[in-house]
Design an enzyme around this catalytic site. Structure first.
Site, PDB file in Angstrom:
ATOM      1  N   LYS A 190     -39.645   8.222  40.526  1.00  0.00           N
ATOM      2  CA  LYS A 190     -39.846   8.310  39.517  1.00  0.00           C
ATOM      3  C   LYS A 190     -39.274   9.404  38.291  1.00  0.00           C
ATOM      4  O   LYS A 190     -38.854   9.425  38.144  1.00  0.00           O
ATOM      5  CB  LYS A 190     -41.535   9.038  39.999  1.00  0.00           C
ATOM      6  CG  LYS A 190     -41.997  10.314  39.239  1.00  0.00           C
ATOM      7  CD  LYS A 190     -42.944  10.954  39.261  1.00  0.00           C
ATOM      8  CE  LYS A 190     -43.049  12.532  39.896  1.00  0.00           C
ATOM      9  NZ  LYS A 190     -43.772  13.025  38.127  1.00  0.00           N
ATOM     10  N   LYS A 200     -39.786  14.901  34.591  1.00  0.00           N
ATOM     11  CA  LYS A 200     -38.660  15.938  33.264  1.00  0.00           C
ATOM     12  C   LYS A 200     -38.031  16.237  34.175  1.00  0.00           C
ATOM     13  O   LYS A 200     -37.174  16.436  33.256  1.00  0.00           O
ATOM     14  CB  LYS A 200     -39.663  16.660  32.933  1.00  0.00           C
ATOM     15  CG  LYS A 200     -41.191  16.431  32.340  1.00  0.00           C
ATOM     16  CD  LYS A 200     -41.977  17.535  32.016  1.00  0.00           C
ATOM     17  CE  LYS A 200     -43.349  16.991  31.912  1.00  0.00           C
ATOM     18  NZ  LYS A 200     -44.782  17.148  33.147  1.00  0.00           N
ATOM     19  N   LYS A 242     -40.305  18.802  45.781  1.00  0.00           N
ATOM     20  CA  LYS A 242     -39.606  19.307  45.102  1.00  0.00           C
ATOM     21  C   LYS A 242     -39.033  20.625  45.850  1.00  0.00           C
ATOM     22  O   LYS A 242     -38.389  21.163  45.717  1.00  0.00           O
ATOM     23  CB  LYS A 242     -40.870  20.331  44.575  1.00  0.00           C
ATOM     24  CG  LYS A 242     -41.583  19.131  43.535  1.00  0.00           C
ATOM     25  CD  LYS A 242     -42.529  19.450  42.134  1.00  0.00           C
ATOM     26  CE  LYS A 242     -42.405  18.660  41.188  1.00  0.00           C
ATOM     27  NZ  LYS A 242     -42.625  18.944  40.021  1.00  0.00           N
TER      28      LYS A 242
HETATM   29  N1  AQP Z   1     -43.505   8.733  36.676  1.00  0.00           N
HETATM   30  C1  AQP Z   1     -44.943   9.137  35.654  1.00  0.00           C
HETATM   31  N2  AQP Z   1     -45.456   7.798  35.653  1.00  0.00           N
HETATM   32  C2  AQP Z   1     -46.714   8.102  35.569  1.00  0.00           C
HETATM   33  N3  AQP Z   1     -47.251   9.004  35.556  1.00  0.00           N
HETATM   34  C3  AQP Z   1     -46.763  10.291  35.383  1.00  0.00           C
HETATM   35  N4  AQP Z   1     -46.736  11.452  35.562  1.00  0.00           N
HETATM   36  C4  AQP Z   1     -45.972  12.269  35.422  1.00  0.00           C
HETATM   37  N5  AQP Z   1     -44.494  11.723  35.428  1.00  0.00           N
HETATM   38  C5  AQP Z   1     -45.439  10.315  35.867  1.00  0.00           C
HETATM   39  C6  AQP Z   1     -48.267  11.930  34.970  1.00  0.00           C
HETATM   40  O1  AQP Z   1     -47.831  13.320  34.223  1.00  0.00           O
HETATM   41  C7  AQP Z   1     -49.282  13.878  33.874  1.00  0.00           C
HETATM   42  C8  AQP Z   1     -49.188  15.463  34.068  1.00  0.00           C
HETATM   43  O2  AQP Z   1     -47.522  15.458  34.995  1.00  0.00           O
HETATM   44  P1  AQP Z   1     -47.311  17.122  34.895  1.00  0.00           P
HETATM   45  O3  AQP Z   1     -46.173  17.232  33.929  1.00  0.00           O
HETATM   46  O4  AQP Z   1     -47.661  17.888  34.980  1.00  0.00           O
HETATM   47  O5  AQP Z   1     -46.119  17.012  36.552  1.00  0.00           O
HETATM   48  P2  AQP Z   1     -44.850  16.938  36.820  1.00  0.00           P
HETATM   49  O6  AQP Z   1     -45.438  15.377  37.534  1.00  0.00           O
HETATM   50  O7  AQP Z   1     -44.371  17.275  37.633  1.00  0.00           O
HETATM   51  O8  AQP Z   1     -44.095  15.746  35.894  1.00  0.00           O
HETATM   52  P3  AQP Z   1     -43.377  15.298  35.833  1.00  0.00           P
HETATM   53  O9  AQP Z   1     -41.825  14.327  34.550  1.00  0.00           O
HETATM   54  O10 AQP Z   1     -42.353  14.556  36.934  1.00  0.00           O
HETATM   55  O11 AQP Z   1     -42.151  16.537  36.439  1.00  0.00           O
HETATM   56  P4  AQP Z   1     -41.370  17.460  37.003  1.00  0.00           P
HETATM   57  O12 AQP Z   1     -40.036  16.851  36.934  1.00  0.00           O
HETATM   58  O13 AQP Z   1     -41.278  18.740  37.440  1.00  0.00           O
HETATM   59  O14 AQP Z   1     -41.675  16.759  38.564  1.00  0.00           O
HETATM   60  C9  AQP Z   1     -50.026  13.965  35.902  1.00  0.00           C
HETATM   61  O15 AQP Z   1     -50.746  12.997  35.292  1.00  0.00           O
HETATM   62  C10 AQP Z   1     -48.956  13.101  36.347  1.00  0.00           C
HETATM   63  O16 AQP Z   1     -49.387  12.320  37.418  1.00  0.00           O
END
Ligand code: AQP
Length: 344
Positions: free
Chosen positions: A206, A209, A114
């Site tokens: 992956k 968001k 990040k």
């Molecule tokens: N691609 C994924 N596959 C499976 N599980 C996922 N999680 C996130 N992306 C995937 C799981 O969703 C839960 C909540 O995630 P979060 O919003 O707290 O954090 P994150 O990992 O930062 O989500 P994003 O979508 O990947 O956001 P950005 O783009 O900001 O990095 C967690 O249990 C996570 O494991």
């Protein structure tokens, strides 16, 4: 020592809730409520580790809450709340900032990804994020944490922090009558065919968001046309689907789509390949689009309905926060005694 079994997990209100969040986390939340007492948290303190528009954050917080409710989490039996309403998360995180070692945080791959090349300019909060996550879990002395694969390393850190706290303060824990160990070492629950859902545009990244291309993900609020179109356009290769799982290994995009189908249908990847192996991708994609619309359509529709009643959503969060705080306050009272803070 045996700890009361309890589940905790969180989702950040950072917009664009997607299929990865749903399959990797939210579906597990729903299943676990049958067996455990659960706390599901909209982690807004985590969200602000990167800039969030204050005019948008409340909507995003309510949207994650709506996703929890629409997916079937029972807000009466379980606890749904947002993190910033329970100050004990931040309070325990400070104690953990003083327990965790710099070297441990330096190894966190999510921070490296990040922060990228802009390390000097990211917030201190982004760096200390895993300590706050440890506090989220341990302030409830939770024993089980359902998460996607990407959170595995942070869970290991949580266990290290719990262990170090228990060791560093062993005498004080004992002297205050808390037995041999105050914090449990929480178990991650990372299971099933979709613990790491990948981008629809690139099987090596992956689904996320923050990815600029909306075609990389299926949002929970996408309508049937958008879902079908995104699956139609999903990157694939020219080969037919294999009949055995081994045949998916060198084909990340095919593997991803098969994993999504398997998770949505509640079958194994092998089960999917038995049905579609040897066939063309176009046939499989049509079936996947139909299944996705059938599963996600009602959730998206319910989320939109709930979002029209922010007063109701806020009442769910307030009720959840009040119940969560009772548990968190009890933990913090003990932590203060154990650490040696003079209490009122
Ligand atoms: N691609 C994924 N596959 C499976 N599980 C996922 N999680 C996130 N992306 C995937 C799981 O969703 C839960 C909540 O995630 P979060 O919003 O707290 O954090 P994150 O990992 O930062 O989500 P994003 O979508 O990947 O956001 P950005 O783009 O900001 O990095 C967690 O249990 C996570 O494991």
């Amino acid at each position: 020592m045996a700890f009361k079994e309890r589940v905790f997990s969180g989702v950040q209100p950072t917009g664009n809730l997607h299929l990865g969040n749903y399959l990797g986390a939210i579906t597990k939340f729903v299943a676990l409520q049958e067996r455990y007492d659960c706390l599901y948290c909209v982690v807004d303190l985590h969200a602000i580790t990167v800039w969030q528009d204050p005019a948008e954050l409340p909507r995003a917080t309510r949207e994650v809450t709506a996703a929890f409710l629409a997916s079937g989490i029972d807000a009466k039996k379980q606890i749904i709340f947002n993190q910033s309403q329970v100050a004990e998360h931040a309070e325990l995180a400070w104690v953990f900032n003083c327990v965790a070692r710099l070297g441990w945080l330096n190894r966190m791959t999510q921070f490296k990804e990040k922060a990228g090349k802009d390390r000097e300019n990211v917030s201190v909060g982004l760096y200390a994020y895993p300590n706050l996550m440890a506090a989220d879990i341990l302030v409830y002395r939770a024993t089980h944490v359902p998460v996607g694969e990407d959170q595995k390393q942070h869970l290991e850190l949580t266990r290290d922090i719990a262990q170090k706290f228990n060791t560093d303060f062993a005498q004080s824990i004992h002297a205050h009558g808390y037995g041999e160990a105050f914090f449990p070492l929480p178990e991650p629950i990372i299971q099933g065919p979709a613990t790491r859902v990948m981008s629809l545009r690139d099987g090596s990244k992956k689904m996320s968001k923050s990815e600029p291309s909306d075609y990389s993900r299926i949002n929970l609020t996408d309508d049937a046309d958008a879902i079908a179109q995104k699956i139609r356009k999903a990157k694939t290769d020219p080969e037919p689907l294999p009949s055995e799982e081994k045949g998916l290994e060198p084909r990340p995009e095919a593997d991803n789509l098969v994993g999504i189908y398997a998770a949505l249908k509640g079958v194994s990847k092998l089960g999917v390949l038995k049905e579609f192996g040897g066939g063309q991708f176009s046939t499989f994609k049509t079936a996947l689009a139909d299944l996705s619309v059938a599963k996600l359509g009602p959730i998206g529709a319910e989320m939109k309905k709930l979002m029209q009643d922010p007063v109701y959503i806020d009442s769910v969060l307030a009720d959840g926060a009040a119940r969560a705080q009772v548990i968190a306050a009890e933990t913090m009272k003990a932590v203060k005694d154990i650490v040696g803070f003079v209490r009122r």
